[in-house]
Design an enzyme around this catalytic site. Structure first.
Site, mmCIF file in Angstrom:
data_model
loop_
_atom_site.group_PDB
_atom_site.id
_atom_site.type_symbol
_atom_site.label_atom_id
_atom_site.label_comp_id
_atom_site.label_asym_id
_atom_site.label_seq_id
_atom_site.Cartn_x
_atom_site.Cartn_y
_atom_site.Cartn_z
ATOM 1 N N GLY A 10 -4.533 -1.308 1.686
ATOM 2 C CA GLY A 10 -5.159 -0.456 2.379
ATOM 3 C C GLY A 10 -5.516 0.673 1.224
ATOM 4 N NE ARG A 72 -4.159 -4.257 4.918
ATOM 5 C CZ ARG A 72 -3.424 -3.474 4.442
ATOM 6 N NH1 ARG A 72 -2.608 -3.636 3.394
ATOM 7 N NH2 ARG A 72 -3.613 -2.320 5.136
ATOM 8 C CG ASP A 103 5.114 -2.266 0.634
ATOM 9 O OD1 ASP A 103 3.818 -2.400 0.994
ATOM 10 O OD2 ASP A 103 5.933 -2.143 1.672
ATOM 11 C CB THR A 125 1.454 3.716 0.319
ATOM 12 O OG1 THR A 125 1.491 3.552 1.974
ATOM 13 C CG2 THR A 125 2.836 4.110 -0.246
ATOM 14 C CG ASP A 129 6.583 2.674 2.643
ATOM 15 O OD1 ASP A 129 5.590 2.729 1.683
ATOM 16 O OD2 ASP A 129 6.319 1.885 3.620
ATOM 17 N N GLY A 170 2.427 5.224 8.911
ATOM 18 C CA GLY A 170 3.655 5.391 7.941
ATOM 19 C C GLY A 170 4.255 3.910 8.291
ATOM 20 N NE ARG A 171 2.394 -1.156 6.037
ATOM 21 C CZ ARG A 171 1.154 -1.747 6.225
ATOM 22 N NH1 ARG A 171 1.289 -2.867 7.354
ATOM 23 N NH2 ARG A 171 0.418 -1.739 5.593
HETATM 24 O O1 F6P Z 1 0.172 1.465 4.569
HETATM 25 C C1 F6P Z 1 -0.620 2.206 4.787
HETATM 26 C C2 F6P Z 1 -1.183 1.915 6.149
HETATM 27 O O2 F6P Z 1 -2.274 3.195 6.483
HETATM 28 C C3 F6P Z 1 0.015 1.877 7.400
HETATM 29 O O3 F6P Z 1 0.206 3.500 7.552
HETATM 30 C C4 F6P Z 1 -0.882 1.467 8.633
HETATM 31 O O4 F6P Z 1 0.010 0.851 9.336
HETATM 32 C C5 F6P Z 1 -1.790 0.361 7.806
HETATM 33 O O5 F6P Z 1 -1.955 1.001 6.407
HETATM 34 C C6 F6P Z 1 -3.034 0.267 8.456
HETATM 35 O O6 F6P Z 1 -3.605 -0.834 7.768
HETATM 36 P P1 F6P Z 1 -5.227 -1.261 8.087
HETATM 37 O O7 F6P Z 1 -6.086 -0.220 7.726
HETATM 38 O O8 F6P Z 1 -5.171 -2.525 7.567
HETATM 39 O O9 F6P Z 1 -5.147 -1.341 9.673
#
Ligand code: F6P
Length: 338
Positions: A10, A72, A103, A125, A129, A170-171
């Site tokens: 991301g 990704r 990570d 990130t 975390d 924040g996952r």
């Molecule tokens: O890890 C960063 C983050 O923004 C998280 O907080 C969130 O859950 C995730 O990426 C969202 O990812 P995507 O943009 O692939 O939906």
């Protein structure tokens, strides 16, 4: 020597500051222009790249996103693993690759480095975390955006005598919620590491009401556990996709408190746009440190923040459980609830 760079996973405010720093540091050495691979590992595998000389990295310090693009794509999941990455290294004569990622990306980088491909990781990130580093760039920007949003929602909550429930990213970790909630004086903060039961959250809101404060603002982290939250398929790195837990929490708070409860999900707003000054400086320092390691022929390392210093640590140190909010810090935040 030829140094490559890619940004994967991301995006995150500050990525361009890292690219600028690595490119500029390399340009000031004998290494010459670095190679920037587009869209993460995919660009390395497919030979999709651009040459990043000093001129190419000018003017991008404060720009959001990443001039390289990201994805990704994981060679171990979507491709033939080490072989295709090794072929990329050989095709472009890479002596080192700087990988800017979270990570999932650092885990992949570690496997490749263990297999003999010299890699240096720069942690990024908004979630903050990643273990082995005190802080990640992007976090400060996300917290500032979320804080501004909660400040704004507070005035309309007060005007309408409502509960405003603000969901932040924040996952599985609650760093953004904790910091944005503390900074904006939120009345309750709900995070995955220390999940306050909703009846207790409701009690803070009801107590405020009884003492003349007929509105409240609640910050909820997207990873706050709720049996009613929608379940989405995992992303390409195998992480659960989150977002929308606030819609499961809101009706419960509404039932428990009697207050009309409105939801705002901040989502990708927290990742977009220009990085804060703090993140620009941090990303620049990390980029220079990563370039210096690459120029010195070192690898298998991640550049990390320890106190006031930027230090190299083994990538393996970052490949453990995500760093969570400690209980004592949540207790400090909780002191201010209600
Ligand atoms: O890890 C960063 C983050 O923004 C998280 O907080 C969130 O859950 C995730 O990426 C969202 O990812 P995507 O943009 O692939 O939906």
């Amino acid at each position: 020597m030829t140094i490559g760079i890619l940004t994967a996973g991301g995006d995150c405010p500050g990525l361009n500051a890292v690219i600028r720093a690595v490119g500029t540091r390399a340009a000031h050495s004998d290494a010459g222009p670095i190679l920037g691979f587009r869209n993460g590992w995919q660009g390395l595998v497919e030979g999709d790249l651009l040459e990043l000389d000093r001129e190419a990295v000018r003017g991008i310090l404060g720009r959001g996103g990443t001039i390289l693009g990201t994805s990704r794509y994981d060679p171990f999941v979507h491709g033939s693993g080490i072989d295709e990455v090794r072929a990329g290294f050989e095709r472009h004569g890479l002596s080192a690759l700087v990988v800017v990622g979270g990570d999932g990306t650092i885990r992949t980088a570690r496997l490749l480095d263990d297999a003999g491909l010299p890699i240096i990781a720069v942690p990024k990130t908004i979630d903050n975390d990643i273990p082995a580093t005190d802080v990640t760039f992007g976090f400060d920007t996300a917290v500032q955006i979320a804080t501004d949003a909660v400040d704004r929602l507070t005035t309309t909550a007060e005007a309408h005598h409502r509960v405003m429930l603000v969901e932040v990213m924040g996952r599985t970790r609650g760093w953004i919620a904790l910091h944005a909630g503390m900074a904006s004086g939120a009345d309750v903060i709900l995070i995955p590491e220390h999940p306050l039961p909703l009846p207790e959250a409701a009690e803070y809101i009801s107590t405020r009401d009884r003492t003349g404060h007929h509105y409240s603002v609640v910050v909820v982290a997207e990873g706050y556990p709720s049996p009613m939250a929608r379940r989405l398929p995992v992303d390409d790195f195998g992480f659960e996709r989150l977002g929308g837990v606030a819609y499961a929490v809101a009706p419960v708070l509404e039932d428990l408190t009697g207050f009309e409860t409105r939801v705002t999900v901040l989502g990708h707003l927290q990742r977009g746009g220009t990085p804060t000054a703090f993140d620009r400086v941090l990303a620049t320092r990390l980029g220079v440190a990563a370039a210096d390691l690459a120029l010195a022929g070192r690898h298998g390392l991640m550049v990390a923040v320890r106190g006031e210093d930027i230090v190299p640590v083994a990538m393996s140190e970052a490949c453990i459980e995500p760093k969570g909010v400690p209980a004592d810090l949540y207790d400090v935040a909780r002191t201010m609830f209600g």
